[in-house]
Write a protein that holds these residues in place. Structure first.
Motif, PDB file in Angstrom:
ATOM      1  N   ALA B  50       0.832  -1.208   0.000  1.00 11.07           N
ATOM      2  CA  ALA B  50       0.000   0.000   0.000  1.00 11.07           C
ATOM      3  C   ALA B  50       0.863   1.253   0.000  1.00 11.07           C
ATOM      4  CB  ALA B  50      -0.927  -0.004   1.212  1.00 11.07           C
ATOM      5  N   LEU B  56       0.003   4.919  -0.336  1.00 14.52           N
ATOM      6  CA  LEU B  56      -1.063   5.107   0.656  1.00 14.52           C
ATOM      7  C   LEU B  56      -0.469   5.053   2.057  1.00 14.52           C
ATOM      8  CD1 LEU B  56      -3.623   2.710  -1.011  1.00 14.52           C
ATOM      9  CD2 LEU B  56      -3.678   5.199  -1.026  1.00 14.52           C
ATOM     10  N   SER B  58      -0.937   4.528   5.333  1.00 12.64           N
ATOM     11  CA  SER B  58      -1.973   4.018   6.222  1.00 12.64           C
ATOM     12  C   SER B  58      -1.432   3.922   7.638  1.00 12.64           C
ATOM     13  CB  SER B  58      -2.432   2.637   5.748  1.00 12.64           C
ATOM     14  OG  SER B  58      -3.145   1.993   6.777  1.00 12.64           O
ATOM     15  N   HIS B  61      -2.887   0.097   9.901  1.00 16.10           N
ATOM     16  CA  HIS B  61      -2.684  -1.302   9.531  1.00 16.10           C
ATOM     17  C   HIS B  61      -2.737  -2.241  10.720  1.00 16.10           C
ATOM     18  CE1 HIS B  61      -2.548  -1.141   5.307  1.00 16.10           C
ATOM     19  NE2 HIS B  61      -1.879  -2.267   5.154  1.00 16.10           N
ATOM     20  N   ALA B 113     -10.397  -4.522   4.958  1.00 10.12           N
ATOM     21  CA  ALA B 113      -9.597  -3.577   4.169  1.00 10.12           C
ATOM     22  C   ALA B 113     -10.418  -3.017   3.012  1.00 10.12           C
ATOM     23  CB  ALA B 113      -8.334  -4.250   3.647  1.00 10.12           C
ATOM     24  N   GLY B 117     -10.855   0.741   2.974  1.00  7.44           N
ATOM     25  CA  GLY B 117     -10.275   1.326   1.770  1.00  7.44           C
ATOM     26  C   GLY B 117     -11.273   2.160   0.988  1.00  7.44           C
ATOM     27  N   SER B 120     -11.802   5.317   3.015  1.00  4.43           N
ATOM     28  CA  SER B 120     -10.616   6.162   3.205  1.00  4.43           C
ATOM     29  C   SER B 120     -10.123   6.761   1.893  1.00  4.43           C
ATOM     30  CB  SER B 120      -9.478   5.361   3.834  1.00  4.43           C
ATOM     31  OG  SER B 120      -9.916   4.740   5.009  1.00  4.43           O
ATOM     32  N   PHE B 128      -6.138  11.079   4.660  1.00  2.00           N
ATOM     33  CA  PHE B 128      -6.090   9.622   4.537  1.00  2.00           C
ATOM     34  C   PHE B 128      -5.415   9.015   5.770  1.00  2.00           C
ATOM     35  CE2 PHE B 128      -4.269   5.587   3.279  1.00  2.00           C
ATOM     36  CZ  PHE B 128      -5.330   4.985   2.625  1.00  2.00           C
ATOM     37  N   THR B 132      -7.514   6.524   8.359  1.00  2.00           N
ATOM     38  CA  THR B 132      -7.085   5.146   8.624  1.00  2.00           C
ATOM     39  C   THR B 132      -6.758   4.982  10.112  1.00  2.00           C
ATOM     40  OG1 THR B 132      -4.866   5.776   7.882  1.00  2.00           O
ATOM     41  CG2 THR B 132      -6.226   4.564   6.327  1.00  2.00           C
ATOM     42  N   PHE B 226      -4.664  -1.844  -1.505  1.00  2.00           N
ATOM     43  CA  PHE B 226      -4.938  -1.729  -0.074  1.00  2.00           C
ATOM     44  C   PHE B 226      -5.497  -3.047   0.477  1.00  2.00           C
ATOM     45  CE2 PHE B 226      -7.265  -0.053   3.668  1.00  2.00           C
ATOM     46  CZ  PHE B 226      -6.246   0.699   4.240  1.00  2.00           C
ATOM     47  N   SER B 257       0.550   0.196  14.582  1.00  2.00           N
ATOM     48  CA  SER B 257       0.484   0.704  13.205  1.00  2.00           C
ATOM     49  C   SER B 257       1.734   1.499  12.892  1.00  2.00           C
ATOM     50  CB  SER B 257      -0.725   1.630  13.024  1.00  2.00           C
ATOM     51  OG  SER B 257      -1.913   0.924  13.142  1.00  2.00           O
TER      52      SER B 257
END
Lengths: 249, 327
Positions: B50, B56, B58, B61, B113, B117, B120, B128, B132, B226, B257
């Motif tokens: 991602a 991305l 994120s 996660h 996800a 996804g 988001s 973003f 997330t 994602f 994360s």
């Protein structure tokens, strides 16, 4: 009169009190290059954006190959056969020239959901990309990172990517911008032949190129088309001289 | 400069030699550390799809990591208490079989996800990251407040789940399972990056407008990336829960994360083996410095700072230089 491949019917776009497009009707016929010229801030980019679908007009509609596409997304218009090049190069700078061209071929194939085989070994994509790069004269730069290209070469790559789409209409936003006289001459020759493959709506500042190429020229000033006609008509038009050519020519 | 390919091979060798040595020297704790590194690396290989390919960022996660963990915890909890997971609309039994649990974790985290996804990807940039993060926190608080599965105390699994033909309680065997999955994930990530999908995704990160003008949908490409990313991190979560034989809301925490992202950044964003290098460095520092002080993260912070300031391509970039083209 032959049927237009691309046309706008009285489109208008306002940003607050500013009329960026005021009742614009233009059309593009087969085998022609129709140039749109106008001073900075005349609304050329706004017009292009509406034709390509990244902006929605407030009124009027856009017709592509005989179909009303006003409500369709930019992507749908591409799939219908519209090939666009950008004024400021929008390319994947970290990727190689070949990868950028292959992206076009991949888009044209409509099959991006392939997760395994290496893209560079896909002969179909690769041939289409190499063929387009050869046509614009970038065949020696295929393995070069796009970020390392000169400004002019990026313009050539822009054109190559749109070639891989095999579009039925080209919309080019200042393809000559920043090219030297040599590059500009070369691209002029290329576009001259390209019109028979698909007609070109050309927004351009380079007046030599415009008068050399365009079958018809439309002059856009403050969001309005003040004149449309052949190069000679436009040169002779007093209103145009005052509004535009007067300052530059 | 060392070729990236050679460095990757060296990392693989390190990942095999150390546990084998530890096995022969009867140092099970070292094997556990290496298993931990392999699982973190797997989670980060997932995030790297991602982050590195799709661009991305994120910060949620851990949601997928935790979902994978709880998918394992809940399956095993029902199996060890001999109660069904659900009786309606049809009977679902718990399970102690690793392959079944892996499938469940992948499916659950891929589904999550997809939802996260879709919502988001309506935003980008800082928004973003924030959305997330918010999803991650939602899962965190939900797990805390669900007493059936332990709430704040988490869930213990008494015996490690089974894999046909292997003794998963033997550290070296469990390590080999995790390592094999990591290698498979690296192979998948490598193929993905070179595939037509990878080409389009790569361009969608750098020039979404361009992708749009060739008739492709950049957001749909990013969504698929994602989902693959979340599923991989979810699988890592299931293995992590099995390693500890314990799941708790901590697996959903935003610190986790952040740590997964730190593995990727230290190793090298978008570099295939970046997550492996990052996870190895993290676990090593955690072990060596954690013994001196519980504030060992200070040193990690300094390292992260140095890598970000001086090595734009992470550790892999510092050693191997800029990434070569994919051929």
């Amino acid at each position: 009169m032959t049927e237009a491949v691309l046309a706008t019917h009285a489109i208008s776009k306002n940003f607050g009190a500013l009329k960026a497009s005021d009742n614009i009707s233009i059309d593009l016929r087969p085998n022609e290059i129709h140039a749109i010229i106008g001073p900075n801030g005349a609304g050329k980019s706004t017009l292009i954006a509406q034709i390509c679908g990244t902006l929605k007009p407030c009124a009027g509609n856009v017709e592509l190959l005989g179909r009303d596409v006003t409500k369709e997304s930019a992507r749908d218009r591409v799939r219908a056969g519209l090939g666009r090049t950008f004024q400021i190069s929008a390319l994947a700078m970290e990727d190689t020239v070949l990868q950028n061209a292959m992206l076009g071929a991949l888009g044209a194939s409509g099959r991006p959901w392939r997760f395994f085989g290496p893209a560079l070994r896909d002969n179909e994509l690769r041939d289409a990309a190499e063929c387009a790069l050869l046509r614009v004269g970038l065949e020696d730069f295929m393995r070069v990172r796009t970020a390392e290209l000169s400004h002019g070469q990026r313009r050539q790559l822009e054109v190559a990517v749109s070639l891989t789409l095999n579009p039925r209409v080209f919309v080019m936003d200042e393809p000559m911008a920043g090219l030297g006289s040599e590059g500009s001459k070369r691209l002029t020759g290329f576009l001259d032949a390209l019109r028979h493959e698909a007609p070109i709506l050309l927004v351009e500042h380079d007046m030599d190129a415009v008068f050399a190429l365009a079958d018809r020229i439309s002059v856009l000033v403050y969001g309005r088309i003040i004149a449309t006609g052949s190069g000679n008509d436009i040169r002779a038009n007093p209103e145009v001289q005052e509004a535009y050519l007067g300052d530059e020519a | 400069m060392i070729k990236e390919r050679h460095l990757n091979m060296a990392l693989i060798v390190v990942c095999v030699v150390i546990p084998v040595w530890a096995h022969l020297a009867d140092e099970p704790f070292i094997i556990t550390l290496m298993t931990r590194a392999a699982i973190f690396a797997l989670a980060a290989v997932g995030l790297n799809i991602a982050l590195g390919l799709g661009g991305l960022v994120s910060l949620g996660h851990a949601a997928f990591f935790g979902l994978g963990g709880y998918a394992m915890g809940i399956s095993a909890f029902h199996a060890q208490t001999f109660t069904p997971v659900a009786e309606w609309p049809f009977l679902i039994e718990g399970t102690k079989s690793m392959p079944a649990i892996w499938l469940i974790s992948v499916a659950v985290s891929a589904f999550a996800a997809t939802i996260v996804g879709i919502l988001s990807l309506r935003t980008s940039g800082v928004y973003f990251i924030m959305i997330t993060l918010a999803f991650g926190q939602m899962f965190f608080y939900f797990s805390i407040s669900w007493p059936t599965y332990g709430g704040e105390d988490g869930l213990s699994v008494y015996v490690r789940n089974g894999f046909p033909g292997l003794n998963t309680l033997d550290p070296i065997q469990f390590f080999m399972i995790c390592f094999a999955i990591l290698v498979a994930a690296l192979a998948l990530a490598s193929r993905l990056a070179r595939s037509p999908f990878g080409l389009a995704l790569n361009a969608a990160r750098q020039a979404p407008q361009r992708v749009e003008t060739v008739g492709l949908d950049p957001n749909r490409l990013k969504l698929v990336a994602f989902v693959i990313s979340g599923a991989m991190t979810g699988l890592a979560g299931a293995l992590f829960a099995d390693l500890n034989r314990f799941v708790s809301p901590a697996m959903f925490s935003w610190q986790l994360s952040g740590e997964i992202m730190v593995f990727v950044i230290i190793g090298g964003v978008g570099r295939l083996f970046g997550p492996v290098a990052g996870a190895l460095v993290f676990v090593t520092l955690e072990h060596l410095l954690g013994g001196f002080s519980e504030f060992w993260h200070v040193h990690l912070g300094v390292l992260l700072l140095l890598v970000v300031l001086f090595g734009r391509g992470g550790l892999i970039g510092m050693i191997c230089g800029r990434e070569g083209s994919h051929d």
